[in-house]
Design an enzyme around this catalytic site. Sequence first.
Site, short mmCIF file in Angstrom:
data_model
loop_
_atom_site.label_atom_id
_atom_site.label_comp_id
_atom_site.label_asym_id
_atom_site.label_seq_id
_atom_site.Cartn_x
_atom_site.Cartn_y
_atom_site.Cartn_z
N GLU A 55 -6.99 3.51 -0.32
CA GLU A 55 -6.46 4.03 0.93
C GLU A 55 -5.83 5.38 0.65
O GLU A 55 -5.03 5.51 -0.27
CB GLU A 55 -5.41 3.04 1.45
CG GLU A 55 -4.78 3.40 2.76
CD GLU A 55 -3.71 2.40 3.14
OE1 GLU A 55 -4.07 1.29 3.56
OE2 GLU A 55 -2.52 2.71 2.99
N ASP B 241 0.82 -1.21 0.00
CA ASP B 241 0.00 0.00 0.00
C ASP B 241 0.86 1.26 0.00
O ASP B 241 0.45 2.28 -0.56
CB ASP B 241 -0.93 0.00 1.22
CG ASP B 241 -2.12 -0.93 1.03
OD1 ASP B 241 -2.23 -1.53 -0.05
OD2 ASP B 241 -2.94 -1.05 1.94
N CYS C 271 5.86 -2.42 8.62
CA CYS C 271 6.23 -1.06 9.02
C CYS C 271 6.35 -0.94 10.54
O CYS C 271 5.78 -1.71 11.30
CB CYS C 271 5.20 -0.07 8.50
SG CYS C 271 5.15 0.01 6.69
N CYS D 128 1.84 -8.48 5.94
CA CYS D 128 1.41 -7.10 5.67
C CYS D 128 -0.07 -6.93 5.43
O CYS D 128 -0.87 -7.83 5.58
CB CYS D 128 2.25 -6.54 4.54
SG CYS D 128 3.90 -6.05 5.12
N ASP D 129 -0.42 -5.72 4.98
CA ASP D 129 -1.77 -5.17 5.02
C ASP D 129 -2.84 -6.05 4.37
O ASP D 129 -3.96 -6.14 4.87
CB ASP D 129 -1.81 -3.81 4.31
CG ASP D 129 -0.90 -2.79 4.95
OD1 ASP D 129 0.26 -3.14 5.20
OD2 ASP D 129 -1.34 -1.66 5.18
N LYS D 130 -2.54 -6.65 3.25
CA LYS D 130 -3.53 -7.47 2.55
C LYS D 130 -3.15 -8.94 2.55
O LYS D 130 -4.02 -9.81 2.58
CB LYS D 130 -3.71 -6.97 1.11
CG LYS D 130 -4.09 -5.51 1.02
CD LYS D 130 -5.35 -5.20 1.81
CE LYS D 130 -5.63 -3.73 1.87
NZ LYS D 130 -4.61 -2.91 2.53
N SER E 247 -5.25 4.39 5.79
CA SER E 247 -4.15 3.56 6.26
C SER E 247 -4.24 3.45 7.77
O SER E 247 -4.75 4.34 8.46
CB SER E 247 -2.81 4.18 5.87
OG SER E 247 -1.76 3.60 6.60
#
Length: 647
Positions: free
Chosen positions: A510, A116, A229, A158-160, A536
């Site tokens: 996002e 992202d 992150c 991570c995010d997805k 985010s």
Amino acid sequence: MDDTPHPDDLLNVQTKAAGPAGNLPFTPEMLLSRPSGDVFALSQNAGMGWNPAQLNRREILILSTQGGIRQPDGTPIALGYHTGHWEVGLLMQAAAEEIASRGGLPFAGYVSDPCDGRTQGTTGMMDSLPYRNDAALVLRRLIRSLPNRRGVLGVATCDKGLPAMLMALAAFPDLATVIVPGGVTLPADGGEDAGKVQTLGARYAHGLITLKEAAEAGCRACATPGGGCQFLGTAATTQVVAEALGLSVPHAALAPSGQPIWKEMAQRSARSVLDLDSWGITTRDILTDEAIENAMTVHAAFGGSTNLLLHIPAIAHAARLRRPSVDDWARVNRATPRLVNVLPNGPDDYPTVLAFTAGGVPEVMLHLRRLGLLHEGCLTVTGKTLGENLDAWEHSERRVRLRALMWDRDGVDPDNVILPPDRARARGLTSTVCFPTGNVAPQGSVIKSTAIDASVVDADGVYRKVGPARVFTTERAAIEAIKGKGPQAVQAGDILVLICRGPMGAGMEEIYQITSALKYLPWGKQVAVITDARFSGVSTGACIGHVGPEALAGGPVGKLLDGDLIEIQVDRNHLVGSVNLVGRGETVWGAEEGERVLAARAPRLDLQADPALPDDTRLWAALQNASGGTWGGCVYDVDSITAFFGG
């Protein structure tokens, strides 16, 4: 030196080979009764080099989101999309070696994931949330395509990729499954974190940073080559949620990538999946309605990303459990104090790795247990209940030594990173998520109330703002206005309205480049954001997202005009709020008249889906809309879809 093969060697092509030595462990029953696929599978396993005498072992599948190609020493051969999947192959290797040493037969598969951060402000963001559904689908197909698998380890960061892995494993109630979170990267000593560094363009545009400073800060943001992150964004929050669900071994989330304690977590996970299979404990035993509520409670205590309002319902749906409603989220958040003081919302800006050394998820759960907020009887991947795991953690050497290390090496009190409830109240930490409604968002919206700058909140804990709308239908136009370009330049006191960016308009992109720019501009806290897009996990400020219905679905947010007066109220103590059209220009009507005005207005003439919206994402938007939409987790509910289309 030229390593090109000599032409004679290059063209000396073999057309036959001896093949593996030894014999396959066939039995009469196998040849007479088993499907041909089982027989041929052994031939392939031997052909790939596994010892034929060791092929009648339990098959354990390790699925990962690994990306890129590394030399054994870590030197890049081909880069991955992001650090989060760059090193997870090392976790897979540690887990596979542990499985093999204990008599298992490890298999590995890969479904990489996008970043992202890399796609912020680009058309790549239109594939971000839809990717989660696609990846979960492919991961499920891979699991089913290894018919004799006895268990699955899902390695993701991570995010997805991690939400997709959770959705995939949740869909196998009769299988032993364990999540291995990929950990976090370390912050640079004296450098900016990966969230702040994404605001370089906006700060440079306003003269807040030089070109040289920007170049140096950008180079140092990711201090280590792997992990998610350094802030508690969606990646870190999803790791926390996986452990809170009971699907990860204790003290797994947020481990520092590449370090021995990180690899040891993979080895513990490998042992766990073998034990679960031996004990007959499956996903169904662990993933329950009570486990979902535990995850929501821990999410609130951490002050986690609002994107989990999409992902936790999706995990519940995959497990055929009840999807939590807005009322459930509100109830949990009102009951749960926020206890974690880390980026992006903690007053001291501690990185997430310090949450790990302060005790991580188990430490937070100890406090929640004392408050009576957990279902302690939930079973976990250790084969023990959550309560039993917490008993062991409270008296563990690991806990004592890591917390002492924070004092000795980092000079940080672990109880200032994961705060006891009394200390959290004294520091002014408030609960996490609020769901404003009103004539602009009749179906609801989401705001991370913890992220509103305290200096713009009244003494009674209520954020109140009335300001003129500045309406944009593209993110590019909005960010240019924040940078001071064009006739619609955003100023202190404005309310930035960004529409046509929900699922039907832009794949529910996002918009971190907007929220982050406002955070690091001196006047940014005087601007509020209203959007049908999402945020985010590192976003901060008075940012109201997930506005429903979205503009392209006929929502009143798609009728707002420049100069409309918008009133926002968010009570951070009681987690109630509203967002209303109350006037225009200098004239104030009030919310009731504003509702009548919006009902009488036609939608804006410039409403349209982004011309770059891929057909793949348009299909995803239609399917998730028929399945309950964003408040249902953006899932594919087959029964709802077939009914919607007359099937």
